[in-house]
Motif scaffolding. Structure first.
Motif, PDB file in Angstrom:
ATOM      1  N   LYS A   1      -5.864  16.311 -52.644  1.00  0.00           N
ATOM      2  CA  LYS A   1      -7.132  16.762 -52.066  1.00  0.00           C
ATOM      3  C   LYS A   1      -7.747  15.739 -51.119  1.00  0.00           C
ATOM      4  O   LYS A   1      -8.533  16.093 -50.242  1.00  0.00           O
TER       5      LYS A   1
ATOM      6  N   LYS B   1     -13.334  25.717 -50.306  1.00  0.00           N
ATOM      7  CA  LYS B   1     -13.243  25.783 -51.765  1.00  0.00           C
ATOM      8  C   LYS B   1     -13.869  27.085 -52.266  1.00  0.00           C
ATOM      9  O   LYS B   1     -13.519  27.574 -53.323  1.00  0.00           O
TER      10      LYS B   1
ATOM     11  N   ASP C   1      -5.921  15.020 -58.176  1.00  0.00           N
ATOM     12  CA  ASP C   1      -6.744  15.205 -56.972  1.00  0.00           C
ATOM     13  C   ASP C   1      -6.205  14.447 -55.758  1.00  0.00           C
ATOM     14  O   ASP C   1      -6.784  14.526 -54.664  1.00  0.00           O
TER      15      ASP C   1
ATOM     16  N   ASP D   1     -11.646  18.037 -57.423  1.00  0.00           N
ATOM     17  CA  ASP D   1     -12.080  18.887 -58.529  1.00  0.00           C
ATOM     18  C   ASP D   1     -12.755  18.081 -59.628  1.00  0.00           C
ATOM     19  O   ASP D   1     -13.504  18.622 -60.422  1.00  0.00           O
ATOM     20  N   ASN D   2     -12.445  16.773 -59.684  1.00  0.00           N
ATOM     21  CA  ASN D   2     -13.047  15.902 -60.710  1.00  0.00           C
ATOM     22  C   ASN D   2     -13.892  14.808 -60.057  1.00  0.00           C
ATOM     23  O   ASN D   2     -13.456  13.650 -59.990  1.00  0.00           O
TER      24      ASN D   2
END
Lengths: 75, 206
Positions: free
Chosen positions: A43, B122, A40, A14-15
């Protein structure tokens, strides 16, 4: 090689701006250190490490071309 | 919410408002400028910019972008064609390096297929999810034929020797091919044993 790990990691997290990759070159092997934002971590590792395993498999294939051993460490 | 019309002081500002509302990056949309905005007659009245921002097929686009980036980063000479069905988006990879991308028993292709699905999922919230399948040089089809032939040959051997045979570890999809190949067989049955990634099919007499 580091570029490949970076590309994959950025797409997963996400970052993406927090993704850092560091290559340590040895004689026959390369160690790639992957750092992501703490939130993260999941992830890039995945359930039972499945995502990390898939990243390593791809990197291994890319390394075959350069005849080097590559180790990916998530730190 | 497939398209939005937004206004702003500039075209860029209007686009950014729409992107924020969609929650996607710039390469996931197509933009049509309805009004450039800017200063009006004699610069007295400033007009608002108006844009129409249309969301692309985000599952397909994100998969496509990710694949391209990975292929570039691996410095491979590979292109792909896309085949779509109601439930799947299939990428057929071609080029002189496909062997490298398939890997031993397809493990590299499976790894990339897994990652591409993680990346695309996502965007699950935007549209109905379609599973992404990667194939290279017809590998999946050929592998299916090989496994089906192997299953039949081993079933014959089980009947002759009356002893069960344990196959090598396989992925869920490959095990499914073996089970399907022998599901209507009159004399043998199949089942799986062990934990992933070492789960194996056993062929045994009924």
């Amino acid at each position: 090689m580091g570029e490949l790990v970076k590309t994959i990691a950025k797409a997963l997290v996400d970052n993406p701006d927090a993704v850092e990759v560091n290559e340590i070159h040895g004689h026959q092997s390369i160690i790639i250190e992957l750092k992501v934002a703490p939130e993260d971590m999941g992830k890039v590792i995945g359930k039972q490490g499945r995502i990390a395993q898939a990243i390593r498999t791809l990197v291994k294939a890319a390394a075959l071309k350069e005849k080097k051993r590559v180790i990916v460490e998530i730190i | 919410m497939k398209e939005l019309i937004r206004t702003g002081k500039t075209v860029e500002e209007a686009i950014n408002l729409a992107l924020k509302d969609f929650g996607v990056p710039r390469d996931m949309v197509e933009v049509e400028v309805l009004d450039e905005g800017g200063k009006g007659f004699l610069g007295l009245i400033s007009k608002q910019a108006i844009v129409k921002v249309v969301l692309k097929d985000v599952i397909k686009e994100s998969a496509k972008n990710f694949l391209k980036q990975v292929i570039d980063a691996m410095k491979l000479d590979i292109t792909f064609e896309i085949e779509e069905t109601e439930d799947t988006i299939k990428f057929n990879l071609q080029g002189k390096n496909v062997g490298l991308l398939i890997g031993r028993r397809g493990e590299t292709l499976d790894a990339l297929q897994y990652l591409v699905n993680v990346v695309a999922s996502k965007y699950k919230g935007y549209e109905r999810y379609r599973r992404i399948i990667l194939d290279a040089g017809n590998y999946r089809k050929r592998r299916e034929e090989t496994l089906t032939r192997l299953a039949r040959k081993l079933a014959k051997k089980v009947m002759e020797t009356k002893e069960s045979i344990e196959l090598e570890p396989m992925t869920p999809n490959e095990r499914r091919i073996i089970h399907l190949a022998l599901q209507d067989h009159p004399y043998v049955e199949t089942y799986s044993e062990g934990e992933e990634p070492n789960r194996r099919v056993i062929i045994a007499l009924k």
